[in-house]
Design an enzyme around this catalytic site. Structure first.
Site, short mmCIF file in Angstrom:
data_model
loop_
_atom_site.label_atom_id
_atom_site.label_comp_id
_atom_site.label_asym_id
_atom_site.label_seq_id
_atom_site.Cartn_x
_atom_site.Cartn_y
_atom_site.Cartn_z
N ARG A 120 5.74 -28.83 23.12
CA ARG A 120 5.22 -29.34 21.84
C ARG A 120 6.11 -30.44 21.29
O ARG A 120 5.63 -31.43 20.71
CB ARG A 120 5.09 -28.20 20.84
CG ARG A 120 4.01 -27.19 21.18
CD ARG A 120 4.05 -26.01 20.24
NE ARG A 120 3.10 -24.98 20.63
CZ ARG A 120 3.09 -23.75 20.13
NH1 ARG A 120 3.99 -23.40 19.21
NH2 ARG A 120 2.19 -22.87 20.53
N ASN A 156 14.52 -28.18 8.25
CA ASN A 156 13.10 -28.06 7.93
C ASN A 156 12.45 -26.80 8.51
O ASN A 156 11.50 -26.28 7.93
CB ASN A 156 12.37 -29.30 8.46
CG ASN A 156 10.87 -29.16 8.41
OD1 ASN A 156 10.26 -29.21 7.36
ND2 ASN A 156 10.26 -28.98 9.58
N SER A 203 11.16 -25.05 -1.62
CA SER A 203 9.76 -24.93 -1.98
C SER A 203 9.68 -24.74 -3.49
O SER A 203 10.68 -24.40 -4.14
CB SER A 203 9.15 -23.71 -1.27
OG SER A 203 7.92 -23.33 -1.84
N TYR A 261 8.46 -14.81 1.03
CA TYR A 261 8.65 -16.26 1.10
C TYR A 261 9.42 -16.75 -0.12
O TYR A 261 10.33 -17.57 -0.01
CB TYR A 261 7.31 -16.97 1.22
CG TYR A 261 7.42 -18.44 1.50
CD1 TYR A 261 7.79 -18.89 2.77
CD2 TYR A 261 7.17 -19.39 0.51
CE1 TYR A 261 7.91 -20.25 3.04
CE2 TYR A 261 7.29 -20.74 0.77
CZ TYR A 261 7.65 -21.17 2.04
OH TYR A 261 7.78 -22.51 2.30
#
Length: 274
Positions: free
Chosen positions: A40, A88, A138, A190
């Site tokens: 990938r 990231n 986030s 999260y």
């Protein structure tokens, strides 16, 4: 003179891919697209090459210390160190995930927090003086999303160390095993993982201040990626704008900050999350 080096983790798709694209266009040096899956990753590099860009590729699995050490040694031997590190790589369970809360907590914290700590432990020694580190957090990384006042005080304590923060993160994982996490931590693994990233950023800035290294965390916005089930209104290139600002354009005075996708500096520890 050795080339300047920028590294982006988890960059074969989404925001990480767009950050590599932006760096390839503007960074004065070599840019490494890294990914856990080699096929990938190389496909992503090929896609950017079709745009006339020239990223380099190296396999890097942030959950595997051997992979991190191989990458560290390669970069150190070839270039002497890293000038820009964009952390990231991350995961998120979907809202309809069927895995038990305890499983979600363990896996989410392992990748998003504990593997980030390992990545920094292994790569920070080869950061060049004056380097920039961007931790992808986030809007979920805001302290006000944690219910417990006592926990909030601990997490924003200016004397908090990485081992102490890691102990708090492990306490959350342990609490989910007992089903007792909600009152103190809330119900989102999260959120806890990204609050951990934001708190870690503050500690890292204090640790690296003497080397003039700038460490910031960033909320890239609600972006159309696999992680958001493609519900975000922003494109991946829009999501890359604030990370790229921190990597390339922010004044040196921006350090230890929590930056919104608009590039505005906000208070991560505000009682009222944005």
């Amino acid at each position: 003179m050795a080339s300047k080096v920028a590294v982006v983790t988890g960059a074969n798709k989404g925001i990480g891919f767009a950050i590599v694209r932006g760096l390839c266009k503007r960074f004065d040096g070599v840019v490494y697209l890294t990914s856990r899956n080699i096929e990938r990753g190389k496909n992503a590099v090929a896609d950017l090459e079709k745009e006339g860009l020239k990223p380099n590729y190296h396999q890097l699995d942030i959950t595997d210390k051997d992979s991190l050490e191989v990458f560290r040694d390669y970069i150190k031997n070839k270039y002497g160190g890293i000038d820009v590190l964009v952390n990231n790589a991350a995961i998120a369970f979907k809202h309809n995930a069927t895995e038990p809360a305890a499983v979600q907590a363990k896996e989410t914290l392992f990748v998003n927090y504990f593997s980030l700590v390992s990545t920094c432990d292994i790569l920070f020694p080869i950061l060049k003086n004056g380097a920039r580190v961007i931790n992808l957090s986030s809007s979920c990384g805001q302290l006000g999303l944690i219910p417990s006042k006592e926990l909030k005080e601990r997490l924003k304590d200016e004397k908090l160390t990485v081992p102490e923060l890691s102990d708090l993160m492990q306490q959350y994982v342990d609490a989910t095993q007992q089903g007792t996490q909600a009152a103190a931590w809330g119900n989102s693994s999260y959120v806890v993982s990204k609050v951990g990233v934001s708190a870690l950023t503050n500690i890292q800035q204090r640790m690296l201040e003497s080397r003039d290294i700038k460490v910031n965390s960033v909320h890239p916005g609600y972006v159309d990626t696999d992680m958001t089930s493609h519900k975000g209104p922003l494109t991946i290139d829009q999501g890359a704008e604030a990370p790229l600002y921190l990597a390339l354009d922010a004044p040196d005075s921006v350090r230890g900050k929590f930056v919104w996708h608009t590039t505005k500096i906000v208070d991560w520890d505000s009682e009222k999350p944005l």
